[in-house]
Design an enzyme around this catalytic site. Structure first.
Site, PDB file in Angstrom:
ATOM      1  N   CYS B 104      -0.569  -0.361  -2.143  1.00  0.00           N
ATOM      2  CA  CYS B 104      -1.198   0.117  -0.952  1.00  0.00           C
ATOM      3  C   CYS B 104      -0.293   1.100  -0.043  1.00  0.00           C
ATOM      4  O   CYS B 104       0.926   0.670   0.105  1.00  0.00           O
ATOM      5  CB  CYS B 104      -1.815  -0.754  -0.081  1.00  0.00           C
ATOM      6  SG  CYS B 104      -2.912  -0.091   1.161  1.00  0.00           S
ATOM      7  N   HIS B 240      -4.888   6.858   3.246  1.00  0.00           N
ATOM      8  CA  HIS B 240      -4.208   5.480   3.155  1.00  0.00           C
ATOM      9  C   HIS B 240      -5.038   5.031   2.022  1.00  0.00           C
ATOM     10  O   HIS B 240      -6.517   4.906   2.137  1.00  0.00           O
ATOM     11  CB  HIS B 240      -4.493   4.826   4.564  1.00  0.00           C
ATOM     12  CG  HIS B 240      -4.085   3.415   4.533  1.00  0.00           C
ATOM     13  ND1 HIS B 240      -4.945   2.365   5.313  1.00  0.00           N
ATOM     14  CD2 HIS B 240      -3.287   2.491   3.870  1.00  0.00           C
ATOM     15  CE1 HIS B 240      -4.269   1.334   5.157  1.00  0.00           C
ATOM     16  NE2 HIS B 240      -3.246   1.312   4.180  1.00  0.00           N
ATOM     17  N   ASN B 335       2.991  -2.263   0.217  1.00  0.00           N
ATOM     18  CA  ASN B 335       2.828  -3.521  -0.494  1.00  0.00           C
ATOM     19  C   ASN B 335       3.637  -3.407  -1.855  1.00  0.00           C
ATOM     20  O   ASN B 335       2.960  -2.915  -2.709  1.00  0.00           O
ATOM     21  CB  ASN B 335       1.285  -3.854  -0.901  1.00  0.00           C
ATOM     22  CG  ASN B 335       0.583  -4.203   0.333  1.00  0.00           C
ATOM     23  OD1 ASN B 335       1.188  -4.475   1.392  1.00  0.00           O
ATOM     24  ND2 ASN B 335      -0.857  -4.263   0.252  1.00  0.00           N
ATOM     25  N   GLY B 384      -2.029   4.330  12.190  1.00  0.00           N
ATOM     26  CA  GLY B 384      -2.638   3.392  13.491  1.00  0.00           C
ATOM     27  C   GLY B 384      -4.143   3.344  13.181  1.00  0.00           C
ATOM     28  O   GLY B 384      -4.615   3.366  12.331  1.00  0.00           O
ATOM     29  N   HIS B 409       4.220  -1.466   9.276  1.00  0.00           N
ATOM     30  CA  HIS B 409       3.258  -0.379   8.353  1.00  0.00           C
ATOM     31  C   HIS B 409       2.100   0.233   9.052  1.00  0.00           C
ATOM     32  O   HIS B 409       1.397   0.715   8.348  1.00  0.00           O
ATOM     33  CB  HIS B 409       3.000  -1.122   7.097  1.00  0.00           C
ATOM     34  CG  HIS B 409       1.884  -1.899   7.097  1.00  0.00           C
ATOM     35  ND1 HIS B 409       1.597  -3.147   7.942  1.00  0.00           N
ATOM     36  CD2 HIS B 409       0.711  -2.158   6.346  1.00  0.00           C
ATOM     37  CE1 HIS B 409       0.418  -3.555   7.823  1.00  0.00           C
ATOM     38  NE2 HIS B 409      -0.154  -3.002   6.898  1.00  0.00           N
ATOM     39  N   LYS B 485     -13.963   7.274   6.305  1.00  0.00           N
ATOM     40  CA  LYS B 485     -13.558   5.729   5.720  1.00  0.00           C
ATOM     41  C   LYS B 485     -14.674   5.320   4.430  1.00  0.00           C
ATOM     42  O   LYS B 485     -15.677   5.878   4.759  1.00  0.00           O
ATOM     43  CB  LYS B 485     -13.485   4.750   6.957  1.00  0.00           C
ATOM     44  CG  LYS B 485     -12.785   5.008   7.812  1.00  0.00           C
ATOM     45  CD  LYS B 485     -12.768   4.127   8.857  1.00  0.00           C
ATOM     46  CE  LYS B 485     -12.246   2.713   8.575  1.00  0.00           C
ATOM     47  NZ  LYS B 485     -10.658   3.040   8.363  1.00  0.00           N
TER      48      LYS B 485
END
Lengths: 143, 486
Positions: B104, B240, B335, B384, B409, B485
């Site tokens: 990730c 992300h 990760n 963030g 992270h 998202k």
């Protein structure tokens, strides 16, 4: 009496806490609980039946492997179980198996609003054990 | 000396807290937690300190079991955990130290567009990206890869996409590890994992994954910002996401395969999720080959996500991606487990560095950095929460000396998802964000509620600790404008 499953809080993730009169009932309750984390289970119709067989070395690993298989069939075949009928076979030391008959249907975005993505079933603080005359289980999911 | 869930905690300085090795008989090294007096309360209450102590029991662990300033309770390792093991002295590899979402990570694109260019058509642009970038659960992407193609992606990462003409060629240089870890072996990845990855390369997924249009609100280090191609008022895009279902399945498969390793190799563990095997063992080598395959898949995933964002912006503004000045600043994994050389007690050592919710933060001059960043250091990308800010930092020598070149992270959660949903009841998170000038779009019912800004620690405070502790230096603060998202 059928088993019961509810969720509990974990900072980054979410846990399933369940009980049943037998290991089989407990596992069936966990399966229903998992579907409820993904979407509203009451909207999943038991239209089709699938059978699963899972083997592991102990009951805790069996619970993780079973729930992981459910995530897999949701990810690949988009199948959501509404109900699970589970039978457990103890096959001596370090060998336990289950057969699950899953009644459910294929994910339909128009009826099954996704609540959250479940990435995996973890072993963290995993517990499946007899307690006070019934079986209890606790599993943390990675969301 | 406060007690946090059975472990002793000592404050070393303003930003460092120690869990002494002798606070539990099974710890092999100290725990070292980067936090402030203001934030340590949440850490103590959250149960993560015990996880730091648990990781300190792993065979071969060197220096300390570390926790970055965004530390919070995970499973097995805490989130924000860093652990390095000596691979020549029985040091172990733990799949739980990488997590399910292998590689990730975060990718940042810069543009020649200004905040105003984007701001005046923001609502429309957010809707456009939301339509163009596949996100959410059970949503496949426009890219369908058969098993053979997935194998290529796992072996070669981004390079294969470029060869196939599926992506622009200039990104690999500014991607951690060049977007491909050597030592991947697709034969070590199960058919089930491959099947979960077939239609997921180039999809965002759910949870905390996002595509965000931002602008550079403030530059803190003009030289580094210039080297990274960033300037105040510039629009940027942050992505992300990770290895999707393929990575989750690889982790689950190997946690299962390694179940018997602790008893086989005589390792006692305080938590089943920490299951591990000595680096040199065949079990660990198979896991690493599969984990690297999933990591390469994740880089390809972010590459295809970036490609779709480029196309979306290009169509929206009616100009080519080149004309819009869209270029990748960097891509980091948060990760992952990697073999790296670090100097321990004056001697270079080959270590297996696990970063679980921690970002590599290599300093200037490190041989693994691309030439264009060799004199500044590595860009460290800190996403963030969607209402506050994200950060670009740069790696420091102190991080090399202390944290194996690692930093935080993200902000780190303080509210569980259930708490966040309850706190959002009766509110309209999207409207609240809109009042702050942020357009947020999510597929899932609970997506915005779970990820609301209040569910996270103050990212600025986390970054302050990282900088004050010397783990990284601030380069730029990015303000969100449009968030998409799953």
């Amino acid at each position: 009496m059928a088993g019961h499953c509810e969720t509990f809080d974990h900072t980054a993730d979410m846990g399933l806490s369940a009980w049943g009169d037998s290991p089989a009932e407990l596992l069936a309750a966990l399966a229903g609980g998992l579907t409820d984390v993904i979407c509203d289970r009451s909207r999943v119709r038991p239209a089709a039946v699938r059978t699963l067989r899972v083997e592991a070395q102990d009951i805790e690993a069996l619970a993780v492997d079973f729930l992981s298989r459910l995530l897999y069939i949701f990810a690949v075949d988009h199948f959501l179980p509404a109900e699970a009928r589970v039978t457990v076979q103890n096959r001596g030391e370090n060998e336990i198996a289950l057969t699950a008959e899953l009644a459910g249907e294929t994910y339909d975005p128009s009826r099954h609003e996704i609540r959250t993505e479940v990435k995996a079933v973890t072993y963290h603080q995993l517990k499946v054990a007899p307690e006070g005359g019934r079986w209890v289980g606790r599993v943390i999911l990675d969301l | 000396m406060p007690k946090g869930s059975n472990v002793t905690l000592e404050q070393l300085d303003e930003n460092r807290w120690r869990i002494p090795r002798d606070s539990r008989p099974d710890m092999r090294v100290d725990g070292l937690v980067y936090s402030s007096l203001a934030m340590i309360g949440d850490v103590i209450g959250g149960g993560a300190l015990e996880q730091v102590a648990n990781v300190a029991t792993l065979p071969g662990i060197v220096r300390a079991s570390l926790a970055m300033p965004d530390i919070h309770w995970g499973y097995g390792f805490c989130i924000g955990g860093v652990a390095a093991t000596d691979i020549s002295a029985g040091g172990v590899v733990s799949p739980g130290g990488v997590g399910y979402d292998i590689n990730c990570g975060v990718r940042l694109l810069r543009t020649d567009l200004s905040r105003a260019d984007v701001g005046k058509r923001l609502k429309e642009l957010a809707a456009w990206i939301f339509r163009d970038v596949p996100c959410g659960v059970g949503v496949g992407g426009p890219y369908k890869f058969d098993a053979k193609a997935v194998r290529h992606i796992m072996s070669e990462g981004c390079a294969w996409l470029v060869r196939q003409g599926l992506s622009s060629p200039d990104d690999a240089d500014v991607t951690e590890s060049g977007g491909c870890l050597p030592g991947a072996d697709p034969d070590m990845v199960s058919d089930q994992a491959v099947r979960r990855g077939n239609d997921q390369c180039g999809t965002l997924g759910g949870g905390n994954h996002f595509v965000e249009v931002q602008y550079v609100e403030r530059v803190y280090d003009a030289e580094a910002a210039a080297a990274f191609g960033l300037a105040e008022g510039m629009a940027t895009v942050m992505i992300h996401s990770g290895s999707r279902g393929l990575g989750y399945q690889v982790c689950a498969d190997y946690l299962k395969q390694l179940r018997n390793c602790p008893s086989k190799y005589g390792i006692e563990l305080p938590d089943r999720q920490l299951v591990c095997a000595p680096f040199e063992s065949p079990e660990a080598q198979r896991y690493l080959a599969a984990m690297r395959s999933a990591a390469n898949f994740a880089w390809a995933n972010r590459q295809l996500l970036a490609e779709q964002v480029r196309k979306s912006l290009s169509r929206f503004f009616g100009q080519s991606s080149e004309a819009l000045g869209i270029r990748q600043v960097y891509d980091v994994a948060h990760n992952i487990a990697k073999v790296e050389t670090h100097v321990i007690d004056g001697k270079p050592m080959r270590l297996c560095v696990h970063r679980k919710g921690a970002t590599r933060a290599f300093a200037a001059g490190h041989e693994e950095l691309p030439q264009r960043y060799s004199s500044t250091g590595q860009p460290v990308l800190i996403p963030g929460d969607m209402g506050t800010a994200s950060w670009v930092l740069v790696g420091t020598d102190r991080a090399m000396d202390e944290s194996f070149g690692s930093c935080c992270h993200g902000a780190g959660r303080v509210m569980s998802r259930t708490q966040a949903i309850a706190a959002a009841r009766g509110r309209h998170i999207d409207k609240e964000l809109a009042e702050r000038g942020i357009i947020a779009k999510a597929r899932g019912r609970n997506g915005l509620a779970e990820e609301q800004p209040d569910a996270y620690k103050d990212v600025d405070a986390v970054v302050e600790i990282a900088e004050a502790a010397g783990l990284a230096r601030k380069v730029a603060r990015l303000r969100p404008m449009g968030v998409v998202k799953g």
